[in-house]
Design an enzyme around this catalytic site. Structure first.
Site, mmCIF file in Angstrom:
data_model
loop_
_atom_site.group_PDB
_atom_site.id
_atom_site.type_symbol
_atom_site.label_atom_id
_atom_site.label_comp_id
_atom_site.label_asym_id
_atom_site.label_seq_id
_atom_site.Cartn_x
_atom_site.Cartn_y
_atom_site.Cartn_z
ATOM 1 C CB CYS A 181 -0.082 -3.069 8.476
ATOM 2 S SG CYS A 181 1.068 -1.679 8.063
ATOM 3 C CD GLU A 215 -1.338 -2.277 1.914
ATOM 4 O OE1 GLU A 215 -0.145 -2.727 1.804
ATOM 5 O OE2 GLU A 215 -2.306 -3.205 2.764
HETATM 6 N N1 THU Z 1 2.343 -6.559 3.790
HETATM 7 C C1 THU Z 1 1.896 -5.505 3.133
HETATM 8 O O1 THU Z 1 2.256 -5.356 1.897
HETATM 9 N N2 THU Z 1 0.771 -5.032 3.346
HETATM 10 C C2 THU Z 1 -0.356 -5.236 4.447
HETATM 11 O O2 THU Z 1 -1.125 -4.702 4.399
HETATM 12 C C3 THU Z 1 0.321 -6.144 5.269
HETATM 13 C C4 THU Z 1 1.698 -6.919 5.177
HETATM 14 C C5 THU Z 1 3.526 -7.396 3.563
HETATM 15 C C6 THU Z 1 4.726 -6.858 4.391
HETATM 16 C C7 THU Z 1 5.728 -8.030 4.267
HETATM 17 O O3 THU Z 1 6.427 -7.928 3.266
HETATM 18 C C8 THU Z 1 4.481 -9.298 4.198
HETATM 19 O O4 THU Z 1 3.345 -8.612 3.845
HETATM 20 C C9 THU Z 1 4.370 -9.889 5.536
HETATM 21 O O5 THU Z 1 4.037 -9.112 6.481
#
Ligand code: THU
Length: 146
Positions: A97, A65
């Site tokens: 997140c 995001e």
């Molecule tokens: N991650 C995202 O790209 N977006 C989210 O909303 C949650 C987590 C990614 C971060 C990391 O590379 C992987 O997902 C595991 O947490």
């Protein structure tokens, strides 16, 4: 394109999810093996994609995001109508997140849809306000200090 109640037309929504799916294909996630793609619907109707970019210094990971937001702003786009998040390694629709909720809120109104899709295509849609309630800093938005 955008409906009155902060939603988006079905066709636009499908295009946005397809863009998020495409972005997830570029994920650099050798450490978590958890791919994520995000796609922003910009105010001018264009779609900007982002994916998660991990690092061997784990804490430097950039979520899909925020990756999309940085790409959009770099292209001069600072108003978003909707965002889709596609998580092909997730068994449930992954919502952003906490850090990403805050960053997205800088550029997207509280009633805008956050469309979350899992590996099976299951979809959960929230308003940004549902994901970031009681935004104590809302009054400061677009009012940087002199
Ligand atoms: N991650 C995202 O790209 N977006 C989210 O909303 C949650 C987590 C990614 C971060 C990391 O590379 C992987 O997902 C595991 O947490």
């Amino acid at each position: 394109m955008a409906t009155e109640h902060g939603g988006v037309d079905e066709g636009v929504r499908d295009g946005l999810v397809a863009a998020a799916r495409d972005a997830a294909g570029a994920s650099y996630s050798p450490y978590s093996r958890f791919r994520v793609g995000a796609a922003l619907l910009c105010g001018d109707g264009t779609i900007v994609k982002g994916t998660n970019v991990e690092n061997r210094s784990y804490g430097l990971t950039i979520c899909a995001e925020r990756s999309a937001v940085a790409t959009a702003v770099t292209a001069g786009r600072v108003a978003f109508l909707a965002v889709a998040i596609y998580a092909p390694d997730s068994d449930y629709p992954l919502s952003p997140c906490g850090a990403c909720r805050q960053v997205i809120s800088e550029f997207m109104p509280p009633d805008a849809p956050v469309i979350c899709v899992d590996r099976a295509g299951r979809c959960a849609t929230y308003s940004l306000a549902e994901l970031l309630p009681h935004d104590g800093l809302y009054e400061l938005k677009d009012r940087p200090l002199d």
